[in-house]
Motif scaffolding. Structure first.
Motif, PDB file in Angstrom:
ATOM      1  N   SER A 206       0.821  -1.217   0.000  1.00 40.14           N
ATOM      2  CA  SER A 206       0.000   0.000   0.000  1.00 40.14           C
ATOM      3  C   SER A 206       0.851   1.263   0.000  1.00 40.14           C
ATOM      4  O   SER A 206       0.319   2.366   0.046  1.00 40.14           O
ATOM      5  CB  SER A 206      -0.939   0.007   1.206  1.00 40.14           C
ATOM      6  N   GLY A 207       2.179   1.093  -0.047  1.00 38.08           N
ATOM      7  CA  GLY A 207       3.070   2.246  -0.106  1.00 38.08           C
ATOM      8  C   GLY A 207       3.562   2.732   1.248  1.00 38.08           C
ATOM      9  O   GLY A 207       4.314   3.691   1.334  1.00 38.08           O
ATOM     10  N   ALA A 208       3.151   2.067   2.321  1.00 41.35           N
ATOM     11  CA  ALA A 208       3.619   2.468   3.649  1.00 41.35           C
ATOM     12  C   ALA A 208       5.076   2.053   3.813  1.00 41.35           C
ATOM     13  O   ALA A 208       5.553   1.141   3.144  1.00 41.35           O
ATOM     14  CB  ALA A 208       2.760   1.801   4.717  1.00 41.35           C
ATOM     15  N   ARG A 209       5.766   2.745   4.701  1.00 37.77           N
ATOM     16  CA  ARG A 209       7.146   2.368   4.988  1.00 37.77           C
ATOM     17  C   ARG A 209       7.397   2.502   6.478  1.00 37.77           C
ATOM     18  O   ARG A 209       6.843   3.384   7.135  1.00 37.77           O
ATOM     19  CB  ARG A 209       8.146   3.190   4.190  1.00 37.77           C
ATOM     20  N   LEU A 210       8.207   1.626   6.994  1.00 41.34           N
ATOM     21  CA  LEU A 210       8.551   1.636   8.405  1.00 41.34           C
ATOM     22  C   LEU A 210       9.511   2.783   8.669  1.00 41.34           C
ATOM     23  O   LEU A 210      10.540   2.901   8.004  1.00 41.34           O
ATOM     24  CB  LEU A 210       9.208   0.308   8.795  1.00 41.34           C
ATOM     25  N   VAL A 211       9.169   3.637   9.614  1.00 41.92           N
ATOM     26  CA  VAL A 211      10.038   4.777   9.925  1.00 41.92           C
ATOM     27  C   VAL A 211      10.623   4.684  11.331  1.00 41.92           C
ATOM     28  O   VAL A 211      11.535   5.436  11.668  1.00 41.92           O
ATOM     29  CB  VAL A 211       9.312   6.132   9.734  1.00 41.92           C
ATOM     30  N   ALA A 212      10.125   3.792  12.157  1.00 48.98           N
ATOM     31  CA  ALA A 212      10.690   3.580  13.489  1.00 48.98           C
ATOM     32  C   ALA A 212      10.204   2.238  14.015  1.00 48.98           C
ATOM     33  O   ALA A 212       9.137   1.760  13.642  1.00 48.98           O
ATOM     34  CB  ALA A 212      10.271   4.693  14.448  1.00 48.98           C
ATOM     35  N   ALA A 213      10.991   1.646  14.857  1.00 53.29           N
ATOM     36  CA  ALA A 213      10.619   0.390  15.507  1.00 53.29           C
ATOM     37  C   ALA A 213      11.340   0.350  16.843  1.00 53.29           C
ATOM     38  O   ALA A 213      12.343   1.027  17.035  1.00 53.29           O
ATOM     39  CB  ALA A 213      11.005  -0.810  14.650  1.00 53.29           C
ATOM     40  N   GLY A 214      10.838  -0.409  17.749  1.00 50.94           N
ATOM     41  CA  GLY A 214      11.481  -0.517  19.049  1.00 50.94           C
ATOM     42  C   GLY A 214      10.885  -1.638  19.855  1.00 50.94           C
ATOM     43  O   GLY A 214       9.937  -2.303  19.426  1.00 50.94           O
ATOM     44  N   ARG A 215      11.450  -1.826  21.004  1.00 52.88           N
ATOM     45  CA  ARG A 215      10.973  -2.866  21.904  1.00 52.88           C
ATOM     46  C   ARG A 215      11.119  -2.338  23.316  1.00 52.88           C
ATOM     47  O   ARG A 215      12.108  -1.708  23.646  1.00 52.88           O
ATOM     48  CB  ARG A 215      11.807  -4.121  21.716  1.00 52.88           C
ATOM     49  N   ILE A 216      10.117  -2.580  24.133  1.00 59.82           N
ATOM     50  CA  ILE A 216      10.152  -2.168  25.529  1.00 59.82           C
ATOM     51  C   ILE A 216      10.328  -3.424  26.368  1.00 59.82           C
ATOM     52  O   ILE A 216       9.459  -4.307  26.344  1.00 59.82           O
ATOM     53  CB  ILE A 216       8.855  -1.428  25.922  1.00 59.82           C
ATOM     54  N   PRO A 217      11.431  -3.524  27.117  1.00 65.32           N
ATOM     55  CA  PRO A 217      11.624  -4.707  27.974  1.00 65.32           C
ATOM     56  C   PRO A 217      10.523  -4.808  29.023  1.00 65.32           C
ATOM     57  O   PRO A 217      10.057  -3.794  29.560  1.00 65.32           O
ATOM     58  CB  PRO A 217      12.982  -4.460  28.634  1.00 65.32           C
ATOM     59  N   GLY A 218      10.097  -6.031  29.334  1.00 68.73           N
ATOM     60  CA  GLY A 218       9.045  -6.275  30.304  1.00 68.73           C
ATOM     61  C   GLY A 218       9.238  -5.547  31.630  1.00 68.73           C
ATOM     62  O   GLY A 218       8.300  -4.898  32.118  1.00 68.73           O
ATOM     63  N   PRO A 219      10.435  -5.629  32.249  1.00 71.54           N
ATOM     64  CA  PRO A 219      10.630  -4.925  33.526  1.00 71.54           C
ATOM     65  C   PRO A 219      10.433  -3.410  33.402  1.00 71.54           C
ATOM     66  O   PRO A 219       9.929  -2.778  34.326  1.00 71.54           O
ATOM     67  CB  PRO A 219      12.072  -5.259  33.915  1.00 71.54           C
ATOM     68  N   ASP A 220      10.797  -2.828  32.268  1.00 75.29           N
ATOM     69  CA  ASP A 220      10.592  -1.395  32.057  1.00 75.29           C
ATOM     70  C   ASP A 220       9.111  -1.061  31.968  1.00 75.29           C
ATOM     71  O   ASP A 220       8.650  -0.045  32.498  1.00 75.29           O
ATOM     72  CB  ASP A 220      11.300  -0.913  30.790  1.00 75.29           C
ATOM     73  N   LEU A 221       8.350  -1.924  31.308  1.00 72.93           N
ATOM     74  CA  LEU A 221       6.909  -1.717  31.195  1.00 72.93           C
ATOM     75  C   LEU A 221       6.251  -1.790  32.569  1.00 72.93           C
ATOM     76  O   LEU A 221       5.422  -0.942  32.917  1.00 72.93           O
ATOM     77  CB  LEU A 221       6.283  -2.750  30.255  1.00 72.93           C
ATOM     78  N   ILE A 222       6.630  -2.782  33.365  1.00 69.97           N
ATOM     79  CA  ILE A 222       6.062  -2.925  34.706  1.00 69.97           C
ATOM     80  C   ILE A 222       6.390  -1.708  35.563  1.00 69.97           C
ATOM     81  O   ILE A 222       5.523  -1.168  36.259  1.00 69.97           O
ATOM     82  CB  ILE A 222       6.555  -4.234  35.361  1.00 69.97           C
ATOM     83  N   ALA A 223       7.643  -1.220  35.486  1.00 73.75           N
ATOM     84  CA  ALA A 223       8.037  -0.035  36.252  1.00 73.75           C
ATOM     85  C   ALA A 223       7.229   1.189  35.809  1.00 73.75           C
ATOM     86  O   ALA A 223       6.786   1.984  36.642  1.00 73.75           O
ATOM     87  CB  ALA A 223       9.536   0.222  36.100  1.00 73.75           C
ATOM     88  N   ALA A 224       7.014   1.333  34.508  1.00 69.45           N
ATOM     89  CA  ALA A 224       6.243   2.471  34.002  1.00 69.45           C
ATOM     90  C   ALA A 224       4.791   2.389  34.454  1.00 69.45           C
ATOM     91  O   ALA A 224       4.200   3.395  34.862  1.00 69.45           O
ATOM     92  CB  ALA A 224       6.325   2.534  32.477  1.00 69.45           C
ATOM     93  N   LEU A 225       4.202   1.195  34.401  1.00 69.17           N
ATOM     94  CA  LEU A 225       2.819   1.024  34.859  1.00 69.17           C
ATOM     95  C   LEU A 225       2.695   1.298  36.361  1.00 69.17           C
ATOM     96  O   LEU A 225       1.731   1.922  36.812  1.00 69.17           O
ATOM     97  CB  LEU A 225       2.306  -0.379  34.523  1.00 69.17           C
ATOM     98  N   ASP A 226       3.674   0.830  37.139  1.00 66.21           N
ATOM     99  CA  ASP A 226       3.681   1.114  38.580  1.00 66.21           C
ATOM    100  C   ASP A 226       3.751   2.606  38.835  1.00 66.21           C
ATOM    101  O   ASP A 226       3.073   3.134  39.715  1.00 66.21           O
ATOM    102  CB  ASP A 226       4.849   0.413  39.277  1.00 66.21           C
ATOM    103  N   SER A 227       4.559   3.311  38.046  1.00 63.47           N
ATOM    104  CA  SER A 227       4.705   4.749  38.192  1.00 63.47           C
ATOM    105  C   SER A 227       3.401   5.465  37.855  1.00 63.47           C
ATOM    106  O   SER A 227       2.991   6.407  38.560  1.00 63.47           O
ATOM    107  CB  SER A 227       5.834   5.244  37.288  1.00 63.47           C
ATOM    108  N   VAL A 228       2.746   5.049  36.775  1.00 64.90           N
ATOM    109  CA  VAL A 228       1.465   5.648  36.388  1.00 64.90           C
ATOM    110  C   VAL A 228       0.420   5.411  37.466  1.00 64.90           C
ATOM    111  O   VAL A 228      -0.325   6.310  37.847  1.00 64.90           O
ATOM    112  CB  VAL A 228       0.996   5.090  35.017  1.00 64.90           C
ATOM    113  N   GLU A 229       0.389   4.177  37.981  1.00 70.88           N
ATOM    114  CA  GLU A 229      -0.570   3.843  39.044  1.00 70.88           C
ATOM    115  C   GLU A 229      -0.310   4.677  40.304  1.00 70.88           C
ATOM    116  O   GLU A 229      -1.242   5.179  40.932  1.00 70.88           O
ATOM    117  CB  GLU A 229      -0.496   2.360  39.350  1.00 70.88           C
ATOM    118  N   ALA A 230       0.965   4.806  40.651  1.00 73.16           N
ATOM    119  CA  ALA A 230       1.317   5.585  41.843  1.00 73.16           C
ATOM    120  C   ALA A 230       0.939   7.059  41.657  1.00 73.16           C
ATOM    121  O   ALA A 230       0.438   7.701  42.578  1.00 73.16           O
ATOM    122  CB  ALA A 230       2.808   5.448  42.147  1.00 73.16           C
ATOM    123  N   ALA A 231       1.175   7.591  40.470  1.00 73.36           N
ATOM    124  CA  ALA A 231       0.824   8.983  40.193  1.00 73.36           C
ATOM    125  C   ALA A 231      -0.690   9.189  40.273  1.00 73.36           C
ATOM    126  O   ALA A 231      -1.153  10.189  40.796  1.00 73.36           O
ATOM    127  CB  ALA A 231       1.362   9.401  38.825  1.00 73.36           C
TER     128      ALA A 231
END
Length: 155
Positions: free
Chosen positions: A124-149
């Motif tokens: 369809s003409g789309a192109r990938l311009v960025a990609a990444g991966r979030i490690p599980g422990p980082d996601l859990i820490a971020a969710l804990d931070s959001v919950e605490a806030a």
């Protein structure tokens, strides 16, 4: 007439992992899960290379046959899993991040589950311009931070 890139329209994203076994050899306990992913058509193993870092810091690829012993019989299913894409420079890079006396597995795989979507996007003409991966422990820490806030407490 289709061009050569058409042959790769339905190739999924390619990822790699370097998994360290500190001070030991792979036990093979995680292999059934890897085999299951392959059997269900979710991934395709392109390369599997084992790396050993000696206590003196020297790094070398380890032949799969040298790891297949009584405690690792399931490793034989991966004999021949080599596209040739991983080379000595990849072995050296993996060796730089593992500890002395450790063994690591470098696994390069195609995400087959994403191949149809990737192909449709390319067509369809789309192109990938960025990609990444979030490690599980980082996601859990971020969710804990959001919950605490949200609750007005500190994580």
């Amino acid at each position: 007439m289709s061009n050569e890139s058409d042959a790769f329209d339905d190739v999924g994203p390619i990822d790699y992992l370097v998994v360290e076994y500190p001070g030991s050899r792979p036990t093979g306990k995680a292999l059934p899960y890897l085999v299951d992913l392959v059997d269900r058509g979710l991934i395709r193993i392109l390369d599997l290379v084992f790396v050993r870092k000696d206590p003196d810091g020297s790094v070398a690829a380890v032949e799969l046959a040298n790891l297949v012993q009584d405690e690792n019989p399931d490793l034989t299913v991966f004999e021949g899993a080599s596209s040739g894409l991983l080379g000595q420079d990849d072995v050296e890079e993996a060796g730089a991040v593992i500890g002395p006396g450790s063994t690591a597995a470098i696994v390069m795989y195609e995400n087959l589950w994403a191949a149809p979507l990737a192909g449709a996007l390319r067509r369809s003409g789309a192109r990938l311009v960025a990609a990444g991966r979030i490690p599980g422990p980082d996601l859990i820490a971020a969710l804990d931070s959001v919950e605490a806030a949200a609750s007005g407490t500190r994580p």
